[in-house]
Scaffold this motif. Structure first.
Motif, PDB file in Angstrom:
ATOM      1  N   ALA A   8       0.840  -1.201   0.000  1.00 48.24           N
ATOM      2  CA  ALA A   8       0.000   0.000   0.000  1.00 48.24           C
ATOM      3  C   ALA A   8       0.871   1.246   0.000  1.00 48.24           C
ATOM      4  O   ALA A   8       1.996   1.245   0.506  1.00 48.24           O
ATOM      5  CB  ALA A   8      -0.908   0.004   1.224  1.00 48.24           C
ATOM      6  N   ARG A   9       0.331   2.291  -0.579  1.00 52.67           N
ATOM      7  CA  ARG A   9       0.964   3.606  -0.571  1.00 52.67           C
ATOM      8  C   ARG A   9       0.103   4.527   0.280  1.00 52.67           C
ATOM      9  O   ARG A   9      -1.073   4.250   0.541  1.00 52.67           O
ATOM     10  CB  ARG A   9       1.063   4.152  -1.993  1.00 52.67           C
ATOM     11  CG  ARG A   9       1.926   3.311  -2.903  1.00 52.67           C
ATOM     12  CD  ARG A   9       2.087   3.947  -4.272  1.00 52.67           C
ATOM     13  NE  ARG A   9       0.918   3.761  -5.115  1.00 52.67           N
ATOM     14  CZ  ARG A   9       0.823   2.892  -6.107  1.00 52.67           C
ATOM     15  NH1 ARG A   9       1.839   2.109  -6.387  1.00 52.67           N
ATOM     16  NH2 ARG A   9      -0.270   2.804  -6.826  1.00 52.67           N
ATOM     17  N   ILE A  10       0.678   5.609   0.692  1.00 48.11           N
ATOM     18  CA  ILE A  10      -0.054   6.570   1.524  1.00 48.11           C
ATOM     19  C   ILE A  10      -1.318   7.055   0.810  1.00 48.11           C
ATOM     20  O   ILE A  10      -2.338   7.313   1.440  1.00 48.11           O
ATOM     21  CB  ILE A  10       0.862   7.747   1.949  1.00 48.11           C
ATOM     22  CG1 ILE A  10       0.250   8.549   3.089  1.00 48.11           C
ATOM     23  CG2 ILE A  10       1.188   8.651   0.788  1.00 48.11           C
ATOM     24  CD1 ILE A  10       0.293   7.852   4.405  1.00 48.11           C
ATOM     25  N   THR A  11      -1.277   7.117  -0.503  1.00 48.54           N
ATOM     26  CA  THR A  11      -2.444   7.572  -1.265  1.00 48.54           C
ATOM     27  C   THR A  11      -3.570   6.541  -1.283  1.00 48.54           C
ATOM     28  O   THR A  11      -4.685   6.861  -1.689  1.00 48.54           O
ATOM     29  CB  THR A  11      -2.039   7.916  -2.711  1.00 48.54           C
ATOM     30  OG1 THR A  11      -1.387   6.772  -3.286  1.00 48.54           O
ATOM     31  CG2 THR A  11      -1.108   9.119  -2.753  1.00 48.54           C
ATOM     32  N   ASP A  12      -3.297   5.320  -0.828  1.00 48.83           N
ATOM     33  CA  ASP A  12      -4.321   4.273  -0.776  1.00 48.83           C
ATOM     34  C   ASP A  12      -5.125   4.287   0.519  1.00 48.83           C
ATOM     35  O   ASP A  12      -6.148   3.610   0.614  1.00 48.83           O
ATOM     36  CB  ASP A  12      -3.675   2.882  -0.906  1.00 48.83           C
ATOM     37  CG  ASP A  12      -2.957   2.671  -2.214  1.00 48.83           C
ATOM     38  OD1 ASP A  12      -3.420   3.215  -3.239  1.00 48.83           O
ATOM     39  OD2 ASP A  12      -1.943   1.950  -2.207  1.00 48.83           O
ATOM     40  N   VAL A  13      -4.666   5.014   1.522  1.00 47.12           N
ATOM     41  CA  VAL A  13      -5.260   4.924   2.856  1.00 47.12           C
ATOM     42  C   VAL A  13      -6.738   5.266   2.860  1.00 47.12           C
ATOM     43  O   VAL A  13      -7.543   4.556   3.475  1.00 47.12           O
ATOM     44  CB  VAL A  13      -4.470   5.794   3.864  1.00 47.12           C
ATOM     45  CG1 VAL A  13      -5.226   5.934   5.175  1.00 47.12           C
ATOM     46  CG2 VAL A  13      -3.093   5.188   4.091  1.00 47.12           C
ATOM     47  N   ASP A  14      -7.133   6.322   2.168  1.00 45.92           N
ATOM     48  CA  ASP A  14      -8.554   6.685   2.168  1.00 45.92           C
ATOM     49  C   ASP A  14      -9.405   5.591   1.533  1.00 45.92           C
ATOM     50  O   ASP A  14     -10.495   5.274   2.011  1.00 45.92           O
ATOM     51  CB  ASP A  14      -8.777   8.017   1.447  1.00 45.92           C
ATOM     52  CG  ASP A  14      -8.236   9.191   2.252  1.00 45.92           C
ATOM     53  OD1 ASP A  14      -8.139   9.073   3.491  1.00 45.92           O
ATOM     54  OD2 ASP A  14      -7.903  10.217   1.632  1.00 45.92           O
ATOM     55  N   ARG A  15      -8.901   4.976   0.472  1.00 48.94           N
ATOM     56  CA  ARG A  15      -9.658   3.892  -0.173  1.00 48.94           C
ATOM     57  C   ARG A  15      -9.716   2.645   0.702  1.00 48.94           C
ATOM     58  O   ARG A  15     -10.734   1.959   0.752  1.00 48.94           O
ATOM     59  CB  ARG A  15      -9.063   3.581  -1.544  1.00 48.94           C
ATOM     60  CG  ARG A  15      -9.307   4.736  -2.528  1.00 48.94           C
ATOM     61  CD  ARG A  15      -8.782   4.415  -3.885  1.00 48.94           C
ATOM     62  NE  ARG A  15      -7.341   4.657  -3.885  1.00 48.94           N
ATOM     63  CZ  ARG A  15      -6.558   4.486  -4.927  1.00 48.94           C
ATOM     64  NH1 ARG A  15      -7.045   4.055  -6.064  1.00 48.94           N
ATOM     65  NH2 ARG A  15      -5.278   4.731  -4.858  1.00 48.94           N
ATOM     66  N   ILE A  16      -8.629   2.358   1.431  1.00 49.20           N
ATOM     67  CA  ILE A  16      -8.641   1.226   2.362  1.00 49.20           C
ATOM     68  C   ILE A  16      -9.636   1.490   3.487  1.00 49.20           C
ATOM     69  O   ILE A  16     -10.411   0.606   3.863  1.00 49.20           O
ATOM     70  CB  ILE A  16      -7.229   0.964   2.939  1.00 49.20           C
ATOM     71  CG1 ILE A  16      -6.255   0.555   1.846  1.00 49.20           C
ATOM     72  CG2 ILE A  16      -7.296  -0.103   4.032  1.00 49.20           C
ATOM     73  CD1 ILE A  16      -4.806   0.543   2.301  1.00 49.20           C
ATOM     74  N   THR A  17      -9.627   2.714   4.001  1.00 47.95           N
ATOM     75  CA  THR A  17     -10.552   3.083   5.079  1.00 47.95           C
ATOM     76  C   THR A  17     -11.998   2.951   4.622  1.00 47.95           C
ATOM     77  O   THR A  17     -12.849   2.457   5.361  1.00 47.95           O
ATOM     78  CB  THR A  17     -10.263   4.512   5.571  1.00 47.95           C
ATOM     79  OG1 THR A  17      -8.886   4.589   5.962  1.00 47.95           O
ATOM     80  CG2 THR A  17     -11.135   4.882   6.753  1.00 47.95           C
ATOM     81  N   THR A  18     -12.280   3.367   3.405  1.00 42.58           N
ATOM     82  CA  THR A  18     -13.631   3.218   2.853  1.00 42.58           C
ATOM     83  C   THR A  18     -14.017   1.746   2.772  1.00 42.58           C
ATOM     84  O   THR A  18     -15.134   1.367   3.111  1.00 42.58           O
ATOM     85  CB  THR A  18     -13.717   3.863   1.460  1.00 42.58           C
ATOM     86  OG1 THR A  18     -13.394   5.253   1.590  1.00 42.58           O
ATOM     87  CG2 THR A  18     -15.098   3.719   0.863  1.00 42.58           C
ATOM     88  N   LEU A  19     -13.084   0.910   2.334  1.00 39.96           N
ATOM     89  CA  LEU A  19     -13.334  -0.529   2.252  1.00 39.96           C
ATOM     90  C   LEU A  19     -13.591  -1.113   3.638  1.00 39.96           C
ATOM     91  O   LEU A  19     -14.510  -1.905   3.825  1.00 39.96           O
ATOM     92  CB  LEU A  19     -12.144  -1.210   1.578  1.00 39.96           C
ATOM     93  CG  LEU A  19     -12.272  -2.663   1.177  1.00 39.96           C
ATOM     94  CD1 LEU A  19     -13.442  -2.876   0.221  1.00 39.96           C
ATOM     95  CD2 LEU A  19     -10.979  -3.123   0.531  1.00 39.96           C
ATOM     96  N   LEU A  20     -12.795  -0.702   4.626  1.00 40.30           N
ATOM     97  CA  LEU A  20     -13.002  -1.165   6.002  1.00 40.30           C
ATOM     98  C   LEU A  20     -14.364  -0.730   6.531  1.00 40.30           C
ATOM     99  O   LEU A  20     -15.071  -1.501   7.175  1.00 40.30           O
ATOM    100  CB  LEU A  20     -11.901  -0.631   6.918  1.00 40.30           C
ATOM    101  CG  LEU A  20     -10.508  -1.211   6.732  1.00 40.30           C
ATOM    102  CD1 LEU A  20      -9.496  -0.414   7.523  1.00 40.30           C
ATOM    103  CD2 LEU A  20     -10.479  -2.674   7.128  1.00 40.30           C
ATOM    104  N   HIS A  21     -14.707   0.505   6.243  1.00 40.27           N
ATOM    105  CA  HIS A  21     -15.990   1.038   6.715  1.00 40.27           C
ATOM    106  C   HIS A  21     -17.156   0.285   6.074  1.00 40.27           C
ATOM    107  O   HIS A  21     -18.130  -0.067   6.753  1.00 40.27           O
ATOM    108  CB  HIS A  21     -16.080   2.531   6.413  1.00 40.27           C
ATOM    109  CG  HIS A  21     -17.342   3.156   6.887  1.00 40.27           C
ATOM    110  ND1 HIS A  21     -17.636   3.292   8.223  1.00 40.27           N
ATOM    111  CD2 HIS A  21     -18.398   3.652   6.214  1.00 40.27           C
ATOM    112  CE1 HIS A  21     -18.824   3.861   8.344  1.00 40.27           C
ATOM    113  NE2 HIS A  21     -19.301   4.088   7.135  1.00 40.27           N
ATOM    114  N   SER A  22     -17.052  -0.003   4.784  1.00 34.27           N
ATOM    115  CA  SER A  22     -18.143  -0.710   4.105  1.00 34.27           C
ATOM    116  C   SER A  22     -18.275  -2.144   4.608  1.00 34.27           C
ATOM    117  O   SER A  22     -19.351  -2.726   4.560  1.00 34.27           O
ATOM    118  CB  SER A  22     -17.949  -0.689   2.594  1.00 34.27           C
ATOM    119  OG  SER A  22     -16.836  -1.466   2.229  1.00 34.27           O
TER     120      SER A  22
END
Length: 154
Positions: A8-22
C-alpha cells in the motif's frame, strides 16, 4: 477478473478506510487514540507492519494488515494478520487467497517464525485457513514459517 497485490501507498489509505468502513471493520472513533485512517498512514511507513492492497483497474478491492512483534516464547518475530477485507464481488476471484499468500511471503522475508490470525467462528472459514497451513492454537490460528534461506522443520 484481473487484479494485482502490492504494498500500500499513503495515497491508498482513504480507499482502504472506505473498504473497512463498508465491511463494518472500521473502528472509527470507538475510543481508540487514533482513527483507522491515521493508524494506517503510520503503518504504511513502519518496518514492523506490512499493508497490502489488491487492486483491479486502479480500484482497491481488498486489503490486509500484517503487524510484526517480537516473541521470546516463539523465538523470533511473529506476524499478526490484523485485518483482511475484500469487496464481496472479488471474494470468488481469489483475492483473499492472494492477499494471505503475499502476507505470508512478506512475513517470511521479514524473518517471522510464525503468523497468527484470529480464530474464525465459521467452521468453513477454519478449513480455508487450514488450507493456508494454519492450525488452531488457543484463541487464534498459527502458521509457523521458516525464514528465507532456512531449512523447513518437519
Amino acid at each position: 477478473m484481473e487484479y494485482q497485490v502490492r504494498d500500500a501507498r499513503i495515497t491508498d489509505v482513504d480507499r482502504i478506510t472506505t473498504l473497512l468502513h463498508s465491511a463494518a471493520l472500521d473502528t472509527g472513533d470507538s475510543g481508540a487514540p487514533l482513527g483507522s485512517a491515521d493508524l494506517l498512514r503510520q503503518l504504511v511507513y513502519l518496518p514492523q507492519a506490512v499493508v497490502l492492497v489488491a487492486e483491479s483497474r486502479r480500484i482497491i478491492v481488498g486489503a490486509t494488515v500484517l503487524a510484526l512483534r517480537p516473541s521470546v516464547r516463539q523465538g523470533g518475530f511473529v506476524g499478526t494478520l490484523d485485518v483482511i477485507v475484500v469487496q464481496p464481488e472479488y471474494e470468488a476471484a481469489g483475492v483473499i487467497d492472494s492477499l494471505v499468500a503475499e502476507a505470508l511471503r512478506s512475513a517470511r522475508n521479514k524473518g517471522c517464525v510464525a503468523v497468527e490470525a484470529a480464530m474464525p467462528d465459521d467452521p468453513g472459514e477454519r478449513s480455508r485457513w487450514a488450507g493456508y497451513g494454519f492450525v488452531e492454537a488457543g484463541p487464534h490460528l498459527v502458521r509457523e514459517l521458516a525464514p528465507m534461506g532456512a531449512a523447513r522443520r518437519g
